[in-house]
Write a protein that holds these residues in place. Structure first.
Motif, PDB file in Angstrom:
ATOM      1  N   UNK A  87       8.599 -38.473  -8.211  1.00 16.14           N
ATOM      2  CA  UNK A  87       7.937 -37.320  -8.475  1.00 16.14           C
ATOM      3  C   UNK A  87       6.558 -37.427  -8.028  1.00 16.14           C
ATOM      4  N   UNK A  88       5.948 -37.001  -6.935  1.00 16.39           N
ATOM      5  CA  UNK A  88       4.780 -37.170  -6.104  1.00 16.39           C
ATOM      6  C   UNK A  88       5.213 -37.452  -4.469  1.00 16.39           C
ATOM      7  N   UNK A  89       6.296 -37.593  -4.354  1.00 13.15           N
ATOM      8  CA  UNK A  89       6.691 -38.074  -3.057  1.00 13.15           C
ATOM      9  C   UNK A  89       6.369 -39.325  -2.255  1.00 13.15           C
ATOM     10  N   UNK A  90       6.759 -39.259  -1.085  1.00 14.74           N
ATOM     11  CA  UNK A  90       6.508 -40.643  -0.359  1.00 14.74           C
ATOM     12  C   UNK A  90       4.871 -40.895  -0.515  1.00 14.74           C
ATOM     13  N   UNK A  91       4.096 -40.010  -0.400  1.00 17.52           N
ATOM     14  CA  UNK A  91       2.685 -40.542  -0.248  1.00 17.52           C
ATOM     15  C   UNK A  91       2.354 -41.240  -1.794  1.00 17.52           C
ATOM     16  N   UNK A  92       3.027 -40.805  -3.014  1.00 19.19           N
ATOM     17  CA  UNK A  92       2.651 -41.488  -3.930  1.00 19.19           C
ATOM     18  C   UNK A  92       3.279 -42.837  -3.975  1.00 19.19           C
ATOM     19  N   UNK A  93       4.268 -43.013  -3.606  1.00 20.76           N
ATOM     20  CA  UNK A  93       5.021 -44.403  -3.432  1.00 20.76           C
ATOM     21  C   UNK A  93       3.924 -45.292  -2.882  1.00 20.76           C
ATOM     22  N   UNK A  94       3.467 -44.820  -1.460  1.00 24.87           N
ATOM     23  CA  UNK A  94       2.551 -45.906  -0.682  1.00 24.87           C
ATOM     24  C   UNK A  94       1.234 -45.993  -1.482  1.00 24.87           C
ATOM     25  N   UNK A  95       0.837 -45.148  -2.173  1.00 26.80           N
ATOM     26  CA  UNK A  95      -0.411 -45.236  -2.827  1.00 26.80           C
ATOM     27  C   UNK A  95      -0.297 -46.258  -4.053  1.00 26.80           C
ATOM     28  N   UNK A  96       0.863 -46.327  -4.603  1.00 30.49           N
ATOM     29  CA  UNK A  96       1.071 -47.301  -5.813  1.00 30.49           C
ATOM     30  C   UNK A  96       1.519 -48.852  -5.282  1.00 30.49           C
ATOM     31  N   UNK A  97       2.408 -48.764  -4.235  1.00 26.85           N
ATOM     32  CA  UNK A  97       2.532 -50.046  -3.565  1.00 26.85           C
ATOM     33  C   UNK A  97       1.650 -50.763  -2.512  1.00 26.85           C
ATOM     34  N   UNK A  98       0.905 -49.974  -2.073  1.00 29.13           N
ATOM     35  CA  UNK A  98       0.037 -50.117  -0.854  1.00 29.13           C
ATOM     36  C   UNK A  98      -1.036 -51.171  -1.410  1.00 29.13           C
ATOM     37  N   UNK A  99      -1.899 -51.071  -2.472  1.00 33.10           N
ATOM     38  CA  UNK A  99      -2.739 -51.961  -2.705  1.00 33.10           C
ATOM     39  C   UNK A  99      -2.197 -53.311  -3.381  1.00 33.10           C
ATOM     40  N   UNK A 100      -0.946 -53.593  -3.486  1.00 33.93           N
ATOM     41  CA  UNK A 100      -0.332 -54.712  -4.007  1.00 33.93           C
ATOM     42  C   UNK A 100      -0.064 -55.926  -3.316  1.00 33.93           C
ATOM     43  N   UNK A 101      -0.705 -55.832  -1.926  1.00 33.67           N
ATOM     44  CA  UNK A 101      -0.352 -56.927  -1.303  1.00 33.67           C
ATOM     45  C   UNK A 101       0.935 -56.947   0.108  1.00 33.67           C
ATOM     46  N   UNK A 102       1.739 -55.903  -0.130  1.00 30.12           N
ATOM     47  CA  UNK A 102       2.748 -55.730   0.698  1.00 30.12           C
ATOM     48  C   UNK A 102       2.114 -55.239   2.070  1.00 30.12           C
ATOM     49  N   UNK A 103       2.834 -56.006   3.098  1.00 28.61           N
ATOM     50  CA  UNK A 103       2.353 -55.543   4.743  1.00 28.61           C
ATOM     51  C   UNK A 103       3.009 -54.322   5.213  1.00 28.61           C
ATOM     52  N   UNK A 104       4.194 -54.139   4.401  1.00 22.22           N
ATOM     53  CA  UNK A 104       5.017 -52.746   4.940  1.00 22.22           C
ATOM     54  C   UNK A 104       5.272 -52.131   3.836  1.00 22.22           C
ATOM     55  N   UNK A 105       5.231 -50.815   3.543  1.00 26.16           N
ATOM     56  CA  UNK A 105       5.648 -49.964   2.535  1.00 26.16           C
ATOM     57  C   UNK A 105       6.213 -48.750   3.030  1.00 26.16           C
ATOM     58  N   UNK A 106       7.478 -48.796   3.322  1.00 31.33           N
ATOM     59  CA  UNK A 106       8.132 -47.679   3.920  1.00 31.33           C
ATOM     60  C   UNK A 106       8.961 -46.687   2.723  1.00 31.33           C
ATOM     61  N   UNK A 107       8.525 -45.442   2.741  1.00 37.07           N
ATOM     62  CA  UNK A 107       9.342 -44.499   1.709  1.00 37.07           C
ATOM     63  C   UNK A 107       9.781 -43.368   2.528  1.00 37.07           C
ATOM     64  N   UNK A 108      10.998 -43.515   2.807  1.00 35.35           N
ATOM     65  CA  UNK A 108      11.583 -42.374   3.767  1.00 35.35           C
ATOM     66  C   UNK A 108      12.293 -41.168   2.844  1.00 35.35           C
ATOM     67  N   UNK A 109      11.919 -40.123   2.936  1.00 39.80           N
ATOM     68  CA  UNK A 109      12.427 -38.834   2.157  1.00 39.80           C
ATOM     69  C   UNK A 109      13.959 -38.624   2.417  1.00 39.80           C
ATOM     70  N   UNK A 110      14.606 -38.558   1.391  1.00 43.93           N
ATOM     71  CA  UNK A 110      16.130 -38.235   1.656  1.00 43.93           C
ATOM     72  C   UNK A 110      16.287 -36.679   1.739  1.00 43.93           C
ATOM     73  N   UNK A 111      17.085 -36.284   2.734  1.00 42.71           N
ATOM     74  CA  UNK A 111      17.150 -34.699   2.813  1.00 42.71           C
ATOM     75  C   UNK A 111      18.050 -34.371   1.717  1.00 42.71           C
ATOM     76  N   UNK A 112      18.095 -33.054   1.158  1.00 45.37           N
ATOM     77  CA  UNK A 112      19.164 -32.730   0.345  1.00 45.37           C
ATOM     78  C   UNK A 112      20.420 -32.671   0.932  1.00 45.37           C
ATOM     79  N   UNK A 113      20.426 -32.171   1.955  1.00 48.17           N
ATOM     80  CA  UNK A 113      21.877 -32.246   2.727  1.00 48.17           C
ATOM     81  C   UNK A 113      21.500 -32.533   4.494  1.00 48.17           C
ATOM     82  N   UNK A 114      22.036 -33.467   4.945  1.00 43.09           N
ATOM     83  CA  UNK A 114      21.858 -33.652   6.189  1.00 43.09           C
ATOM     84  C   UNK A 114      22.312 -32.558   7.229  1.00 43.09           C
ATOM     85  N   UNK A 115      23.431 -31.965   6.976  1.00 40.27           N
ATOM     86  CA  UNK A 115      23.912 -30.782   7.436  1.00 40.27           C
ATOM     87  C   UNK A 115      23.064 -29.475   7.620  1.00 40.27           C
ATOM     88  N   UNK A 116      22.247 -29.430   6.527  1.00 40.12           N
ATOM     89  CA  UNK A 116      21.525 -28.201   6.303  1.00 40.12           C
ATOM     90  C   UNK A 116      20.122 -28.764   6.203  1.00 40.12           C
TER      91      UNK A 116
END
Length: 548
Positions: free
Chosen positions: A135-164
């Protein structure tokens, strides 16, 4: 829901050391019972070069609903619409955090007797969470984990339906973390941040959650740029607990900056000596005065009319002398909060039998409120428009007629002593009026006279010699003759004369009371009695009121 922890190694430091640090053997699949399902730990890959440990949590939706009782996630709108079909078995949440604390307890604490130096040193880690509600999207995930020493923080949004694809993205992300950290630090970060990103918990947040947060956040939370958001969400936005946690985190930050222990920073107060007299909140003084008056009246069956969020009901339950307590309020939301405050769903059978919460309007008569020893209107009358007060008066004093009625209301004269209250303002935005001492005494005296009660006045709070106390308390006590009449009425033999006159007086004033005349005729006076007696002055007044 699924979580994997991977590491790489060399022949000298094999990756399978991960099994020692997690206290789980790579060649075994292990199963653990949790309060809401079953946790499985297994190793999809285990070699000297690469090792992956997987935690699979099978959630029992039925157990989640039965044990949740509407708290935390169980009270969320999506769970309320589909209690047994929701995202809880698949999306990482507080359920996974609790499972981690159970399955990886030693690893979370950084304890490993076999390889203590390995547990204390950073190691290459890759953590994957396939479905993480954010709740806050991928950007919030990066804000939370980014300052904690991780060299890579990937948060890829999952589409509601890949066919639509035009439907857009869901609120879930696929999370991948890579970096060199201590395993214990990585697990603690996940333990805290999974429920923070989900912004919900499946259990009630108690005060001990502050200690859990500070233990898991040791070494990283005090200096995190999103500290306030993390603390607030982890504690389910319980502001009192959030404030307490923030204060303790600030002490930790100051201690670390000065290279001191927290105890050496927070030493301004001698815990062994009470050097400061703490003022008792007015609300507590008011409840204490009400309890004292009820005890003096010998009441055991009590109505809390306008019970709000249940603070007085909670206080009454603590005293075994009160055998039956009924809380009435027009607000269903307030009654829901009161139910949670009282923990009715977890209360023992005998204790639960003492208390009832009911929705109802105090300006309408209710036969089920008859026969009680006492009724309390604590900070209620000032929330009604003045033209509606006679309806409340009739419903309580004319129909319910408890032996004792307690009414508290603010003393407007005392408002000048509140430094933060602007001149001419009332204490609460919903107050329709606030009475002086003289106005309150006049109203109480007239009510007592009309309904056969005596009335005494008790100050609540500091009694200022110039403006009086902050709260006024009126104690209405039914006269002996009327007590006998009420007892006869409850037995079904008729209504007391005082009630009859009171009903006529209220109706004759043409006050706003829905169905007032009908209530007098149908609910209080049996038809046979009407036919067998001559019309009284009260009956004439009723007819005049109807004609008008």
């Amino acid at each position: 829901m699924f979580l994997t922890i991977s590491t790489t190694g060399t022949p000298e430091r094999p990756a399978t050391d991960l099994g020692f640090l997690l206290h789980k053997h790579p060649e075994k699949a292990q199963t653990y019972s949790t309060s809401h399902g079953t946790a499985h730990v297994f190793y999809p890959e285990a070699s000297a070069e690469h090792c992956t440990a997987a935690l699979l949590l099978e959630v029992d939706p039925v157990a989640l609903v039965r044990r949740g009782k509407g708290k935390g996630r169980g009270g969320a709108p999506d769970a309320a619409l589909a209690q047994y079909v929701n995202d809880r078995p698949y999306a990482a949440s507080s359920l996974l955090s609790v499972a981690m604390s159970t399955v990886f307890k030693s690893a979370l604490s950084g304890t490993c007797k076999t390889m203590p130096e390995r547990a204390a040193a950073p190691m290459p880690l890759r953590i994957e969470v396939p479905a993480l509600p954010a709740r806050g999207g991928a950007e919030l995930v990066r804000k939370l984990f980014g300052p904690l020493g991780w060299s890579r923080v990937d948060a890829v949004a999952v589409p509601l339906d890949e066919q639509f694809p035009e439907w857009g993205d869901s609120r879930y992300v696929q999370l991948v973390l890579e970096g060199e950290l201590r395993l214990a630090d990585a697990l603690r970060q996940l333990y805290v941040l999974l429920p923070v990103l989900d912004d919900a918990k499946h259990y009630w947040v108690a005060p001990d959650e502050v200690d859990k947060l500070l233990r898991a956040g040791e070494g990283w939370l005090a200096d995190h740029p999103e500290q306030k958001l993390i603390t607030s969400r982890y504690l389910s936005r319980r502001w009192g607990l959030t404030r307490q946690a923030m204060q303790r985190l600030e002490l930790v930050r100051l201690a670390e900056s000065d290279d001191l222990d927290v105890e050496n920073i927070d030493n301004a107060v001698d815990e062994t000596a009470d050097t400061e007299e703490r003022p008792v909140p007015l609300a507590e003084q008011r409840r204490a005065a009400i309890l004292a008056a009820l005890t003096a009246a010998g009441a055991s069956r009590v109505l809390d009319l306008g019970c709000g969020q249940g603070q007085l009901v909670q206080a009454l339950l603590k005293d075994v002398r009160f055998t039956e307590i009924v809380g009435v309020d027009v607000s269903m939301r307030a009654l829901t909060i009161a139910s949670r405050r009282l923990k009715l769903d977890r209360m023992g059978e005998r204790q639960a039998a003492r208390v009832t919460l009911r929705q109802g309007s105090l300006t309408y008569t209710d036969k089920q409120l008859k026969g009680y020893d006492a009724a309390v209107l604590s900070e209620v009358v000032e929330h009604l428009d003045l033209p509606r007060l006679p309806a409340l008066e009739y419903a309580v004093f004319g129909v319910a007629r408890p032996r004792t009625v307690l009414v508290t209301t603010p003393n407007v004269e005392y408002n000048v002593r509140w430094e933060t209250l602007p001149a001419g303002h009332v204490r609460h935005g919903d107050h329709r009026f606030e009475w002086t001492r003289a106005e309150f005494r006049d109203w109480a005296g007239e009510v007592a006279h009309r309904h056969g009660y005596g009335v005494e006045f008790v100050p609540v709070g500091p009694d200022d010699p110039e403006v009086g106390p902050p709260t006024q308390l009126a104690v209405f006590t039914m006269t002996a003759a009327d007590v006998a009449d009420v007892a006869e009425s409850v037995d079904g033999t008729g209504r007391s004369g005082a009630t009859e006159k009171a009903g006529a007086a209220v109706n004759a004033d043409n006050t706003e009371m829905p169905g007032a005349a009908a209530n007098v005729d149908k609910t209080e006076t049996p038809d046979k009695t009407d036919k067998a007696t001559k019309p009284t002055k009260a009956t004439k007044s009723e007819k005049e009121a109807k004609a008008a």
